[in-house]
Design a protein around this motif. Structure first.
Motif, PDB file in Angstrom:
ATOM      1  N   SER A  31      -5.996   3.491 -11.801  1.00 15.17           N
ATOM      2  CA  SER A  31      -5.955   3.271 -10.445  1.00 15.17           C
ATOM      3  C   SER A  31      -6.184   1.542 -10.071  1.00 15.17           C
ATOM      4  O   SER A  31      -6.737   1.156 -10.933  1.00 15.17           O
ATOM      5  CB  SER A  31      -6.954   4.099  -9.680  1.00 15.17           C
ATOM      6  OG  SER A  31      -8.351   3.127  -9.948  1.00 15.17           O
ATOM      7  N   GLU A  64      -7.888   0.249  -7.734  1.00 16.52           N
ATOM      8  CA  GLU A  64      -9.168   0.046  -7.529  1.00 16.52           C
ATOM      9  C   GLU A  64     -10.075  -0.317  -8.724  1.00 16.52           C
ATOM     10  O   GLU A  64     -10.803  -1.069  -8.587  1.00 16.52           O
ATOM     11  CB  GLU A  64      -9.862   0.999  -6.702  1.00 16.52           C
ATOM     12  CG  GLU A  64     -11.282   1.033  -6.022  1.00 16.52           C
ATOM     13  CD  GLU A  64     -11.475  -0.241  -5.232  1.00 16.52           C
ATOM     14  OE1 GLU A  64     -12.757  -0.257  -5.206  1.00 16.52           O
ATOM     15  OE2 GLU A  64     -10.726  -0.638  -4.959  1.00 16.52           O
ATOM     16  N   LEU A  67      -6.356  -3.538   1.211  1.00 17.22           N
ATOM     17  CA  LEU A  67      -5.873  -2.320   1.520  1.00 17.22           C
ATOM     18  C   LEU A  67      -4.534  -2.599   2.429  1.00 17.22           C
ATOM     19  O   LEU A  67      -3.831  -1.439   2.727  1.00 17.22           O
ATOM     20  CB  LEU A  67      -6.765  -1.846   2.397  1.00 17.22           C
ATOM     21  CG  LEU A  67      -8.176  -1.332   1.666  1.00 17.22           C
ATOM     22  CD1 LEU A  67      -9.269  -0.559   2.604  1.00 17.22           C
ATOM     23  CD2 LEU A  67      -7.521  -0.196   0.320  1.00 17.22           C
ATOM     24  N   LYS A 118      -2.746  -6.125  -3.388  1.00 16.17           N
ATOM     25  CA  LYS A 118      -2.227  -5.693  -2.274  1.00 16.17           C
ATOM     26  C   LYS A 118      -0.763  -4.962  -2.228  1.00 16.17           C
ATOM     27  O   LYS A 118      -0.782  -3.786  -1.460  1.00 16.17           O
ATOM     28  CB  LYS A 118      -2.158  -6.763  -1.012  1.00 16.17           C
ATOM     29  CG  LYS A 118      -3.499  -7.186  -0.527  1.00 16.17           C
ATOM     30  CD  LYS A 118      -3.141  -8.399   0.431  1.00 16.17           C
ATOM     31  CE  LYS A 118      -4.548  -8.793   1.116  1.00 16.17           C
ATOM     32  NZ  LYS A 118      -4.248  -9.919   2.053  1.00 16.17           N
ATOM     33  N   ASN A 171      -0.949  -1.578  -3.943  1.00 17.22           N
ATOM     34  CA  ASN A 171      -1.149  -0.585  -2.863  1.00 17.22           C
ATOM     35  C   ASN A 171       0.051   0.010  -2.062  1.00 17.22           C
ATOM     36  O   ASN A 171       0.142   1.162  -1.816  1.00 17.22           O
ATOM     37  CB  ASN A 171      -2.536  -0.919  -2.052  1.00 17.22           C
ATOM     38  CG  ASN A 171      -3.636  -0.342  -2.779  1.00 17.22           C
ATOM     39  OD1 ASN A 171      -3.758   0.629  -3.201  1.00 17.22           O
ATOM     40  ND2 ASN A 171      -4.621  -1.252  -2.779  1.00 17.22           N
ATOM     41  N   LYS A 185       2.560   1.811  -4.117  1.00 18.60           N
ATOM     42  CA  LYS A 185       2.110   3.192  -4.570  1.00 18.60           C
ATOM     43  C   LYS A 185       2.477   4.243  -3.302  1.00 18.60           C
ATOM     44  O   LYS A 185       2.685   5.472  -3.593  1.00 18.60           O
ATOM     45  CB  LYS A 185       0.496   3.266  -4.558  1.00 18.60           C
ATOM     46  CG  LYS A 185      -0.055   4.653  -4.845  1.00 18.60           C
ATOM     47  CD  LYS A 185      -1.564   4.291  -5.251  1.00 18.60           C
ATOM     48  CE  LYS A 185      -2.644   3.652  -4.370  1.00 18.60           C
ATOM     49  NZ  LYS A 185      -2.472   4.548  -3.082  1.00 18.60           N
TER      50      LYS A 185
END
Length: 465
Positions: free
Chosen positions: A214, A216, A247, A456, A459, A462
Motif C-alpha cells: 500500500s 500508506e 490524500l 499524492k 493515490n 489508484k
C-alpha cells in the motif's frame, strides 16, 4: 489495499493477536515457501523481539506504529550478528559486524526483522537468478523470474510473508521486481536514506527503499528511514510526509517520454495499456505533455558504463584477505585470482571485467568520462522537464517478465529490461512503481526531494486506473 501496518497495529493494541503469534505465523510461511526468497531466517532474534512487544502490551504500555511489525531485509544490508551474504559464494559465511543505519532506524521504531532475502549476487542482475540460493520465482507465475535484484524482497511482500521489505535500487532493482510482482516499490531521492551499511554496487546511484502493498505503508516506512546520517556524507535532510498531505492530488501536468512509447523494443500490449492509462488521466482534467528524452539504448549504455566502473572499484576490496571465502593457491597473487574467480558469479565477473576496461588507460577518457558527461546532460534534461510538468509517468519495463533461465542465456536482453528505469537513477530522482496501468505497473517520477507529490499522484492513480 489499505495499510497493513495500521491494521496489524490495531490488532496488537486491542489484543486480537499477540506479536509472538504474528511472528510465528510469518516465520512458518517463510520456512515452507518454495519461491527461493529466503537466504537466512532471523527466527531467534524475531521471537525475542516479539516477546518484548507482547510484554509491553500486557503491562498496558503504549507501542509505536511500527512496533511488532514483521519485515524482510534484502541480503545486502548489515544487521549485526546475522549473515550478510549478498547471495554470493564469496560471503556465504560472512556475519555482519554492525547494523546499517536504515535498518537500525526500523529496529529503533520497534519493527521486527524476520529474514535476509534472496537477490542477485551483489545486486548484479535484473532477474534474481544470479544467486547461490537458487532463482527467485515470481509471486504470480512461478515459471517467470521475480525481477531483480530485489526479487526475494518483492515476492515476500507480494505473498504476505513480510508486511514490508527493504530493498536496494541502483538502476531499477526495487522498481522492476515490484512491477513484476504487482506491488509498490519506491526508489527515493538519492541520499534521502543513508547508505551506511548497504553493500556498495554503484555508489553514485545506490538507494535504500521500501516495498509494500500500500501507498500508506510506503509512506510510513520512508519517514522512519529518512534523514541525514553523519556516517554517510551523501545523505540529506528531508521533511516528514504526513498522511493528510498525500490524500489530495495537486498534480496539474503529467509528462511522458514519447521515445519510450514509440519504440520497437516495447511490447504492443505494454504500449497499448500505457496509452490507455494516459487517456484516463486526461479524462480527469490533467494536462498531458509529450517529452523528449535520450534514446533508451544510450541510457542503458551510459548507466552500465558507470555502474560497472563503480562496482569494479567497490569490489576490488573483496579478495579473501580481510573477510570472505578465501581459497589458497601457490602464491599471494594466485590466491587473490582464484578466490575471486571461483567465488564471484559469472555476471559479477562480467561487470568487474567491463568496469576495469572502462577505467583502464586509453579507455577512460573515451568511455568513462563520456559517460559522466552524458549523465550531466541527463540531469539537465530532467531540470528542464520539471519546469514544464509536475510528474513524469512511464512504463516500468518494456516487456513482461521473462521465463526463468532466459535472462541467463542473454545478458544483453537482461540489461535492456532496465531501459525505462536507469535514466531516473542517473538523474538521482525519486521514483515509485505502482501496480496499475500495465502488466508490470507504472513508474511515477518527480523532481528531487518530491516524494510527497509522487505519493499524492499514486493515490490518485489508484482510484483512476
Amino acid at each position: 489495499m489499505e495499510s497493513q501496518i495500521k491494521a496489524l497495529h490495531q490488532q496488537l493494541v486491542t489484543k486480537q493477536i499477540t506479536c509472538t503469534a504474528l511472528v510465528k505465523e510469518k516465520l512458518e510461511l517463510l520456512k515452507k515457501n518454495t519461491h527461493n526468497t529466503v537466504n537466512s531466517l532471523l527466527d531467534t532474534l524475531a521471537l525475542d523481539l516479539a516477546a518484548k512487544v507482547d510484554a509491553k502490551i500486557t503491562k498496558g504500555e503504549e507501542i509505536g506504529l511500527l512496533e511488532g511489525i514483521p519485515f524482510g531485509i534484502k541480503d545486502v544490508y548489515m544487521l549485526q550478528g546475522t549473515f550478510a551474504t549478498a547471495s554470493s559464494n564469496l560471503l556465504k559465511n560472512y556475519k555482519s559486524a554492525y547494523t546499517a543505519t536504515a535498518i537500525q532506524k526500523l529496529l529503533d521504531a520497534g519493527a521486527i526483522p524476520l529474514v535476509k532475502e534472496n537477490c542477485d549476487s551483489f545486486g548484479h542482475g535484473s532477474s534474481s537468478e544470479n544467486t547461490i540460493f537458487g532463482a527467485v520465482k515470481n509471486a504470480v507465475n512461478t515459471d517467470l523470474v521475480a525481477g531483480g535484484s530485489s526479487g526475494g524482497s518483492a515476492v515476500n511482500v507480494a505473498l504476505d510473508y513480510t508486511v514490508f521489505s527493504i530493498g536496494g535500487d541502483t538502476g531499477g532493482s526495487i522498481r522492476q521486481p515490484a512491477g513484476y510482482n504487482n506491488i509498490y516499490g519506491l526508489k527515493p531521492t538519492y541520499g534521502r536514506i543513508s547508505r551506511y551499511g548497504l553493500m556498495a554496487y554503484a555508489s553514485s546511484t545506490d538507494c535504500v527503499g521500501p516495498l509494500a502493498k500500500s501507498i500508506e505503508d510506503i509512506r510510513i516506512v520512508l519517514n522512519v528511514m529518512s534523514g541525514k546520517d553523519a556516517k554517510d556524507q551523501t545523505s540529506i535532510t528531508s521533511s516528514e510526509i504526513t498522511e493528510d498531505a498525500i490524500l489530495k492530488n495537486t498534480v496539474k501536468t503529467v509528462g511522458y517520454f514519447k521515445n519510450f512509447i514509440e519504440n520497437d523494443a516495447i511490447a504492443p500490449k505494454v504500449k497499448a495499456d500505457f496509452l490507455q492509462s494516459i487517456e484516463k488521466v486526461k479524462l480527469k482534467g490533467i494536462k498531458v505533455k509529450e517529452l523528449d528524452f535520450f534514446p533508451s539504448d544510450i541510457l542503458v549504455s551510459t548507466y552500465y558504463t558507470l555502474a560497472m566502473a563503480e562496482t569494479a572499484s567497490n569490489l576490488s576490496r573483496l579478495d579473501g584477505t580481510n573477510y570472505g571465502n578465501r581459497i589458497e593457491d601457490k602464491n599471494l597473487k594466485e590466491t587473490y585470482a582464484v578466490t575471486r574467480s571461483e567465488n564471484f558469479s559469472e555476471e559479477t565477473k562480467r561487470r568487474i571485467v567491463g568496469g576495469n576496461q572502462v577505467l583502464s588507460q586509453g579507455f577512460s577518457d573515451e568511455i568513462y568520462l563520456k559517460g559522466l558527461a552524458i549523465r550531466d546532460q541527463i540531469a539537465a534534461n530532467f531540470t528542464k522537464d520539471f519546469e514544464e510538468v509536475d510528474i513524469i509517468l512511464s512504463p516500468v519495463t518494456p516487456m513482461s517478465p521473462p521465463k526463468i533461465g532466459d535472462s541467463l542465456k542473454d545478458p544483453l536482453a537482461m540489461y535492456l529490461s532496465d531501459a525505462y528505469t536507469v535514466g531516473f537513477s542517473l538523474g538521482q530522482l525519486p521514483t515509485l512503481t505502482v501496480p496499475q496501468g500495465t502488466q508490470t505497473g507504472l513508474q511515477i517520477t518527480a523532481a528531487k526531494n518530491n516524494e510527497e507529490l509522487i505519493l499524492k499522484f499514486a493515490n490518485f492513480l489508484k482510484d483512476t486506473i
